[in-house]
Design a protein around this motif. Structure first.
Motif, PDB file in Angstrom:
ATOM      1  N   PHE A 120      11.780 -23.969   2.037  1.00 19.19           N
ATOM      2  CA  PHE A 120      11.224 -25.295   2.325  1.00 19.19           C
ATOM      3  C   PHE A 120      12.313 -26.370   2.212  1.00 19.19           C
ATOM      4  CE2 PHE A 120       9.292 -29.300   1.025  1.00 19.19           C
ATOM      5  CZ  PHE A 120       8.372 -29.482   2.038  1.00 19.19           C
ATOM      6  N   ILE A 121      13.013 -26.366   1.071  1.00 16.67           N
ATOM      7  CA  ILE A 121      14.042 -27.398   0.869  1.00 16.67           C
ATOM      8  C   ILE A 121      15.163 -27.229   1.887  1.00 16.67           C
ATOM      9  CG2 ILE A 121      15.713 -28.396  -0.739  1.00 16.67           C
ATOM     10  CD1 ILE A 121      13.975 -27.414  -3.036  1.00 16.67           C
ATOM     11  N   TRP A 128      14.341 -28.396   5.533  1.00 17.06           N
ATOM     12  CA  TRP A 128      14.294 -29.831   5.803  1.00 17.06           C
ATOM     13  C   TRP A 128      15.642 -30.511   5.598  1.00 17.06           C
ATOM     14  CZ3 TRP A 128      10.988 -31.193   9.037  1.00 17.06           C
ATOM     15  CH2 TRP A 128       9.733 -30.590   9.081  1.00 17.06           C
ATOM     16  N   VAL A 129      16.423 -30.013   4.656  1.00 15.51           N
ATOM     17  CA  VAL A 129      17.770 -30.569   4.486  1.00 15.51           C
ATOM     18  C   VAL A 129      18.595 -30.279   5.744  1.00 15.51           C
ATOM     19  CG1 VAL A 129      19.945 -30.283   3.227  1.00 15.51           C
ATOM     20  CG2 VAL A 129      17.810 -30.547   1.963  1.00 15.51           C
ATOM     21  N   PHE A 180      17.365 -32.445   8.656  1.00 13.73           N
ATOM     22  CA  PHE A 180      17.860 -33.815   8.546  1.00 13.73           C
ATOM     23  C   PHE A 180      19.306 -33.899   9.011  1.00 13.73           C
ATOM     24  CE2 PHE A 180      20.080 -37.059   5.994  1.00 13.73           C
ATOM     25  CZ  PHE A 180      19.397 -38.191   6.416  1.00 13.73           C
ATOM     26  N   LEU A 181      20.139 -32.967   8.528  1.00 17.66           N
ATOM     27  CA  LEU A 181      21.562 -32.989   8.882  1.00 17.66           C
ATOM     28  C   LEU A 181      21.770 -32.729  10.373  1.00 17.66           C
ATOM     29  CD1 LEU A 181      23.194 -31.021   5.925  1.00 17.66           C
ATOM     30  CD2 LEU A 181      23.473 -33.435   6.451  1.00 17.66           C
ATOM     31  N   LEU A 220      29.434 -31.685   3.252  1.00 18.85           N
ATOM     32  CA  LEU A 220      30.349 -31.470   2.134  1.00 18.85           C
ATOM     33  C   LEU A 220      29.668 -31.755   0.808  1.00 18.85           C
ATOM     34  CD1 LEU A 220      33.910 -32.774   2.989  1.00 18.85           C
ATOM     35  CD2 LEU A 220      33.256 -30.543   2.128  1.00 18.85           C
ATOM     36  N   CYS A 251      26.686 -31.339   0.057  1.00 15.17           N
ATOM     37  CA  CYS A 251      25.830 -30.198  -0.307  1.00 15.17           C
ATOM     38  C   CYS A 251      26.660 -28.986  -0.711  1.00 15.17           C
ATOM     39  CB  CYS A 251      24.935 -29.808   0.866  1.00 15.17           C
ATOM     40  SG  CYS A 251      23.769 -31.067   1.303  1.00 15.17           S
ATOM     41  N   PHE A 271      28.529 -25.764  -4.744  1.00 16.55           N
ATOM     42  CA  PHE A 271      28.709 -24.334  -4.521  1.00 16.55           C
ATOM     43  C   PHE A 271      30.102 -23.883  -4.961  1.00 16.55           C
ATOM     44  CE2 PHE A 271      30.337 -21.100  -1.489  1.00 16.55           C
ATOM     45  CZ  PHE A 271      29.521 -20.046  -1.838  1.00 16.55           C
ATOM     46  N   VAL A 329      16.761 -21.945  -7.663  1.00 13.32           N
ATOM     47  CA  VAL A 329      16.636 -22.866  -6.523  1.00 13.32           C
ATOM     48  C   VAL A 329      17.832 -23.808  -6.498  1.00 13.32           C
ATOM     49  CG1 VAL A 329      15.298 -24.795  -5.592  1.00 13.32           C
ATOM     50  CG2 VAL A 329      14.130 -22.728  -6.362  1.00 13.32           C
ATOM     51  N   THR A 345      19.899 -22.750  -2.960  1.00 10.07           N
ATOM     52  CA  THR A 345      19.362 -23.383  -1.751  1.00 10.07           C
ATOM     53  C   THR A 345      20.463 -23.518  -0.699  1.00 10.07           C
ATOM     54  OG1 THR A 345      17.764 -24.596  -3.065  1.00 10.07           O
ATOM     55  CG2 THR A 345      18.151 -25.411  -0.861  1.00 10.07           C
ATOM     56  N   PHE A 346      21.689 -23.695  -1.174  1.00 13.53           N
ATOM     57  CA  PHE A 346      22.849 -23.809  -0.287  1.00 13.53           C
ATOM     58  C   PHE A 346      22.915 -22.650   0.718  1.00 13.53           C
ATOM     59  CE2 PHE A 346      27.262 -22.475   0.499  1.00 13.53           C
ATOM     60  CZ  PHE A 346      27.754 -23.608   1.110  1.00 13.53           C
ATOM     61  N   PHE A 347      22.588 -21.430   0.244  1.00 11.29           N
ATOM     62  CA  PHE A 347      22.655 -20.260   1.114  1.00 11.29           C
ATOM     63  C   PHE A 347      21.593 -20.302   2.208  1.00 11.29           C
ATOM     64  CE2 PHE A 347      25.046 -18.267  -2.406  1.00 11.29           C
ATOM     65  CZ  PHE A 347      26.085 -17.733  -1.673  1.00 11.29           C
ATOM     66  N   VAL A 403      20.579 -23.480   3.473  1.00 12.49           N
ATOM     67  CA  VAL A 403      20.934 -24.646   4.290  1.00 12.49           C
ATOM     68  C   VAL A 403      21.946 -24.269   5.368  1.00 12.49           C
ATOM     69  CG1 VAL A 403      21.998 -26.938   4.289  1.00 12.49           C
ATOM     70  CG2 VAL A 403      20.462 -26.284   2.428  1.00 12.49           C
ATOM     71  N   PHE A 454      20.135 -13.686   2.350  1.00 14.50           N
ATOM     72  CA  PHE A 454      21.031 -14.106   1.274  1.00 14.50           C
ATOM     73  C   PHE A 454      20.268 -14.357  -0.020  1.00 14.50           C
ATOM     74  CE2 PHE A 454      24.611 -15.396   4.158  1.00 14.50           C
ATOM     75  CZ  PHE A 454      25.565 -14.669   3.478  1.00 14.50           C
TER      76      PHE A 454
END
Lengths: 319, 292
Positions: free
Chosen positions: A117-118, A121-122, A125-126, A141, A143, A147, A197, A201-203, A205, A252
């Motif tokens: 979900f996060i 949407w992130v 947006f990007l 960067l 985000c 990492f 989370v 979440t990076f994986f 995005v 991932f």
């Protein structure tokens, strides 16, 4: 591949090969396939020595025997029988390994839903709302930087916020919402999911963003011209086209959480059993065949999940 | 299309801002808490402001032999970075042509990325134990162990960094114009000259990116090191060992120092990449920009 070389090759095979020969005597001595081996060989060797052979050893050792203090290189199923101890006897109740896997899959599912979900949407947006390339780079960067920093630090960073006397509890006490500190904020399943989370979440995005950036903008225009609402465009155009990214991101996140033992250990106060944690416990007890047997079981289950998911997309085509 | 920003933009912008706050908030909290006075505790409010806990770490009166672990992690990180860069660039070049075993290498890299770290780590430790047993049985009875920072530890880290390096190389060569190399060849450049003067300068910013991944992933690596590092600990392993006995802010101070190194490396890499990009833009060719 050089298209022009191909065309030339078809037109006049000698010309291309001739220019190859003329280019340098040394290059003529090294065939292209030999050069490829030189270039790709070192990496292949590293994976062979430190990944493929170790995996074979895990499978072999899982069938070895062991006693209190050493490995015995003799065929035995003890690693597996110890692992599934009581699974038949305790039916219909779940045995330890069964309970552990149910718990791990539950954590996995929760983390997957939230990161999806996060992450979606992130990435959305990007990809669709940030128009300038510079801003897109800068925010991506922003985000990515966490990492590149330490996972353990990002875990313990929650302690001052979630602890008994942490920011969250003292804040809630001040507003009078609670009379005494909430205990389940830290060293609980809640804090494990939160930390997972936070870390992973990076994986989600990155691959989703990657898919979305390739979506042809004229398709969205076309949907709009055909009278689609924003929601219809999302469901019928964007989500189907972002699906490869969603699947890769999901693979991932799921594999990381399935094998995780550090986050679950640190954030669960070493109290929560999970698939990766069993392996660590067995290794610490020097029961290598049992550890290896658990690793094989985890590998098989992870592999099944990935196979199911990669049925949905061809991963190789996406890269 | 509609002009101006739709309402969804503002909703998502707030969502994105909340996500960034969620990412950075806790980290900033412990950086602040590591600057407390000597009476400082684990939570807010802060008790005074000083560099007491940081200096305590540097004096070595703290909890672990920090200096040694710090040097080990730094050494390993630099070696991992160098090996990752060289091997990834070489393999990335190989993938531009068809070669046998191409898909084996590709799937090995992907598998290495997604097979749970604990399994890879366990496998490496078993492999080295078995090698040790063989050496003891056949050559040298007094042999200690072949496991160590720069053998099994290095290998374990590479299984994590190389796949990232290779994927970045794929991304680079997806956008690379092969006509540049053809032009170089037509002008009589050898393959090595073409690589050295054409390909490498163009891909250099991304190569620095690979180095950044190589160093930072190794610097913070934990899961794969856990079983395969041998007798000594790296800095993240020491830090993890401390999490079970958190009683005062030294752990935050240690976290702040580890992060400071990460941030310094990130800043250095991004600064270099930015500089190289600017240089490329300034000194780039004007080919295709029309007649002067």
């Amino acid at each position: 591949m050089d298209t022009s070389d191909n065309i030339l090759q078809q037109a006049s095979p000698d010309l291309v090969r001739g220019s190859d020969m003329a280019r340098s005597a040394k290059a003529a001595r090294l065939s292209p396939s030999f050069i490829s081996w030189l270039q790709a060989g070192p990496m292949m060797l590293v994976f062979l020595a430190f990944f493929l052979i170790p995996l074979v050893f895990v499978v072999i050792v899982s069938f070895w025997d062991y006693n209190e203090y050493q490995l015995l290189p003799a065929f035995s199923g003890r690693g597996y029988t110890d692992t599934f101890e009581g699974c038949i006897a305790q039916l219909p109740d779940l045995c330890t390994i069964g309970k552990t896997y149910v718990k791990t899959l539950k954590l996995c599912f929760l983390v997957w839903v939230i990161t999806l979900f996060i992450g979606f949407w992130v990435a959305y947006f990007l990809a669709f709302h940030v128009k300038s390339k510079t801003w897109q780079m800068g925010l991506s960067l922003l985000c990515t930087i966490p990492f590149w920093t330490s996972n353990v630090i990002r875990m313990i960073a929650w302690i001052p916020l979630l602890g008994r006397n942490g920011l969250v509890n003292s804040g809630l006490m001040k507003t009078g919402l609670i009379n005494q500190p909430v205990e389940w904020l830290l060293f609980s399943e809640f804090s494990v999911v939160l930390a997972l989370v936070h870390l992973f979440t990076f994986f989600m995005v990155v691959p989703i963003f990657n898919s979305m950036i390739r979506v042809d903008r004229s398709l969205i225009e076309a949907a709009y011209d055909a009278g689609a609402t924003g929601f219809q465009t999302l469901v019928n155009v964007i989500i189907p086209l972002a699906k490869p990214g969603i699947v890769i991101g999901s693979i991932f996140v799921i594999t990381i959480v399935m094998g995780d033992f550090i986050t679950i250990g640190v954030m669960g106060g070493q109290q929560i059993a999970a698939a990766g944690k069993i392996i660590e416990t067995r290794v610490n007890a020097l029961q290598f065949p049992a550890a290896a047997a658990n690793a094989v079981i985890l590998l098989v289950i992870t592999f099944l999940i990935i196979t199911m998911m990669s049925r949905i997309v061809d991963i190789k085509k996406e890269l | 299309m509609k002009e101006g920003r739709p309402r969804s933009f503002y909703v998502l912008a707030i969502f994105f801002a909340a996500y960034v706050l969620f990412l950075y908030g806790p980290m900033i909290a412990i950086y602040m808490l590591s600057f407390q006075g000597p009476q400082g505790g684990l939570t807010f409010p802060m008790n005074g402001v000083s560099t007491y806990w940081l200096t305590k770490l540097f004096q070595g009166t703290g909890i672990v032999d920090l200096g040694a672990a710090f040097r080990r992690s730094l050494l390993l990180g630099v070696i991992v970075m160098a090996v990752t860069v060289v091997l990834s660039v070489a393999a990335g070049m190989a993938f531009r042509r068809k070669f046998r075993a191409q898909s084996i290498l590709f799937y090995s890299a992907i598998a290495s990325l997604i097979v749970p770290s604990i399994i890879t780590s366990l496998g490496i430790s078993l492999e080295f134990r078995i090698i040790d047993d063989l050496i003891k049985a056949h050559w040298n009875e007094n042999f200690e162990t072949s496991m160590g920072l720069l053998t099994s530890g290095l290998g374990a880290h590479l299984t994590w960094t190389l796949p990232f390096g290779l994927l970045i190389m794929f991304a680079i060569f997806n956008r690379f114009d092969p006509r540049l190399e053809e032009a170089a060849r037509d002008l009589g450049a050898t393959p090595w000259q073409t690589f050295r003067h054409i390909v490498l300068p163009i891909i250099l910013p991304s190569v620095i990116g690979i180095g950044l991944f190589g160093f930072t992933l190794s610097w913070d690596e934990l899961a794969r090191s856990s079983q395969a590092i041998g007798a000594v600990n790296t800095l993240p392993l020491d830090l993890q060992g401390l999490t079970t006995t958190v009683t005062n802010p030294d752990i935050y101070a240690l976290g702040t120092i580890i992060s400071a190194v990460s941030f310094a490396v990130i800043a250095l890499a991004l600064g270099t990449i930015h500089m190289l990009n600017k240089r490329q833009a300034a000194k780039g060719s004007d080919a295709g920009k029309g007649l002067v």
